[in-house]
Scaffold this motif. Structure first.
Motif, short mmCIF file in Angstrom:
data_model
loop_
_atom_site.label_atom_id
_atom_site.label_comp_id
_atom_site.label_asym_id
_atom_site.label_seq_id
_atom_site.Cartn_x
_atom_site.Cartn_y
_atom_site.Cartn_z
N VAL A 323 0.84 -1.21 0.00
CA VAL A 323 0.00 0.00 0.00
C VAL A 323 0.87 1.25 0.00
O VAL A 323 0.58 2.23 -0.70
CB VAL A 323 -0.94 0.00 1.22
CG1 VAL A 323 -1.71 1.33 1.31
CG2 VAL A 323 -1.93 -1.16 1.15
N VAL A 324 1.96 1.22 0.78
CA VAL A 324 2.85 2.38 0.86
C VAL A 324 3.58 2.59 -0.46
O VAL A 324 3.76 3.73 -0.92
CB VAL A 324 3.85 2.21 2.01
CG1 VAL A 324 4.83 3.38 2.05
CG2 VAL A 324 3.12 2.10 3.35
N GLN A 332 -3.41 4.78 0.52
CA GLN A 332 -2.86 5.00 1.85
C GLN A 332 -3.61 6.13 2.57
O GLN A 332 -3.79 6.09 3.79
CB GLN A 332 -1.37 5.32 1.78
CG GLN A 332 -0.69 5.26 3.15
CD GLN A 332 0.83 5.41 3.04
OE1 GLN A 332 1.39 5.49 1.96
NE2 GLN A 332 1.50 5.45 4.19
N ILE A 360 2.43 10.34 5.65
CA ILE A 360 2.36 9.47 4.46
C ILE A 360 3.59 9.68 3.59
O ILE A 360 4.21 8.72 3.12
CB ILE A 360 1.07 9.74 3.66
CG1 ILE A 360 -0.16 9.31 4.47
CG2 ILE A 360 1.11 9.00 2.33
CD1 ILE A 360 -1.49 9.60 3.79
N LYS A 364 6.52 6.85 2.68
CA LYS A 364 6.79 6.54 1.28
C LYS A 364 8.25 6.78 0.88
O LYS A 364 8.69 6.34 -0.18
CB LYS A 364 5.87 7.36 0.37
CG LYS A 364 4.42 6.86 0.33
CD LYS A 364 3.58 7.69 -0.61
CE LYS A 364 2.19 7.10 -0.79
NZ LYS A 364 2.19 5.79 -1.48
#
Length: 384
Positions: A323-324, A332, A360, A364
């Protein structure tokens, strides 16, 4: 033969007496230990302590009185002395006595107990009203009315203490071990503080023993309690409702200060909040937003996902997470705003748009995740 029976009877009597004496000793020891509770920091807590001692003394007196009469009767009217058991039933006097005496005892316990309970529930005319929200696993404080109105923040276990716990807490000599937080609840001394409790995910319980305060925080419900601290200092409590795997890491720190110091604190907090009022339309560089995201991650995410992003047990790793790493940033963002896995990953809507975008962006572009992707606060605002 008769002397042997008498000897056996005496032996049994002394054994029973010794057992009762041991029981009385343990009861007294338990009583002493029960009294060894935290010093009261408010009038309500003092009333609760006094009521507790009053009832314990009353119970002890009843215990000693009843067993003294019983042991005397067994010893003085034993069969070896020629006594015979009386045969009687339906004795009106005895029945009245064993009904009236317990009733009187209950009344003399109920009167002071009722007075204390009613005082605990009287939340009228507060000087300050604070909303307390339980999260997995931290507390949110919002000052609703009174001096400091509009101030709000999240209080989390100090990350250093969490690391000490993770390493086995060997040789730890800290008085506030697992009680230190990044943002304590600050209140003025000698002011009535009304506390409104609720929760964001599961049932929690806001409890500070020194103030005689314990109130469940239930999702979808609003409940209240109050306290008035009578002295300045640091007072601690913890969540007292089993709320998940991090339940033990959800401390409460109430810092009671003078009225002057409280006014200074309010001014400082208002200035800090004004400085943090980020424009959600501001465009950040990757370097700047990742720096901010590192701080947000340490305060809110590291406890579960670990500082190295590897997760632990059922907590998924962020390092290498699909997801990241996904190019679709919306996936995310959705997780951060709404949570997932039935609350195992809680929603983080209480964080600002900038903080969510920052954390976030940090995940990432940290550890082995080198996506080069950047999330702007405007994207979070649009997704709410």
């Amino acid at each position: 033969m008769k002397s042997r029976k008498s000897a056996r009877t005496l032996t049994r009597l002394w054994a029973a007496t010794a057992a009762a004496a041991a029981g009385l000793f343990h009861a007294g020891l338990a009583l002493a230990l029960e009294w060894n509770i935290r010093p009261a920091g408010s009038k309500i807590a003092e009333d609760i302590h006094n009521l507790h001692e009053y009832v314990m003394i009353l119970c002890t007196v009843i215990f000693v009185g009843v067993f003294s009469v019983m042991f005397y009767s067994v010893y003085a009217h034993r069969k070896s002395k020629g006594h015979k058991a009386a045969q009687f039933h339906e004795n009106t006097t005895v029945e009245v006595l064993w009904t009236v005496i317990p009733l009187v005892i209950l009344v003399i316990i109920a009167l002071p107990a009722t007075k204390t309970v009613i005082a605990q529930k009287d939340t009228s005319n507060p000087d300050l009203t604070i909303k307390v929200t339980g999260y997995q696993w931290k507390w949110g404080y919002d000052y609703l009315k009174g001096e400091g109105e509009g101030i709000g923040f999240i209080s989390t276990l100090d990350n250093e203490h969490r690391e000490i716990s993770n390493n086995g807490a060997k040789g730890v000599q800290l008085d506030n071990y697992l009680l230190k937080v990044d943002n304590p609840l600050v209140v003025p001394v000698n002011k009535k503080i009304r506390v409104i409790t609720t929760a964001n995910d599961v049932i929690h319980a806001f409890a500070v023993p020194a103030f005689g305060v314990k109130q469940d925080a239930i999702p979808g419900f609003v409940r209240d309690t109050w306290f008035r601290a009578e002295k300045t200092g640091d007072f601690y409590g913890q969540c007292q409702e089993l709320c998940g795997k991090e339940h033990a890491y959800m401390p409460i720190h109430v810092k009671v200060v003078s009225a002057e110091d409280y006014s200074k604190w309010v001014t400082e907090q208002q200035k800090a909040m004004a400085a943090k009022m980020d424009d959600p339309n501001k465009v950040w560089t990757l370097e700047d937003i990742v720096k901010r995201g590192e701080k947000v991650y340490a305060a809110n995410c590291a406890a579960c996902h670990q500082p190295n992003g590897k997760g632990a047990g059922p907590i998924k790793a962020l390092d290498g997470s699909a997801v990241v790493l996904d190019g679709d940033k919306a996936k995310q963002i959705k997780v951060l705003l709404n949570g997932q896995n039935n609350g195992a990953m809680p929603a983080w809507k209480q964080l600002s748009d900038t903080d969510i975008a920052a954390v976030i962006s940090y995940t990432k572009n940290n550890w082995s995740n080198k996506t080069g992707q950047l999330v702007q606060p405007a994207e979070i605002k649009a997704s709410r």
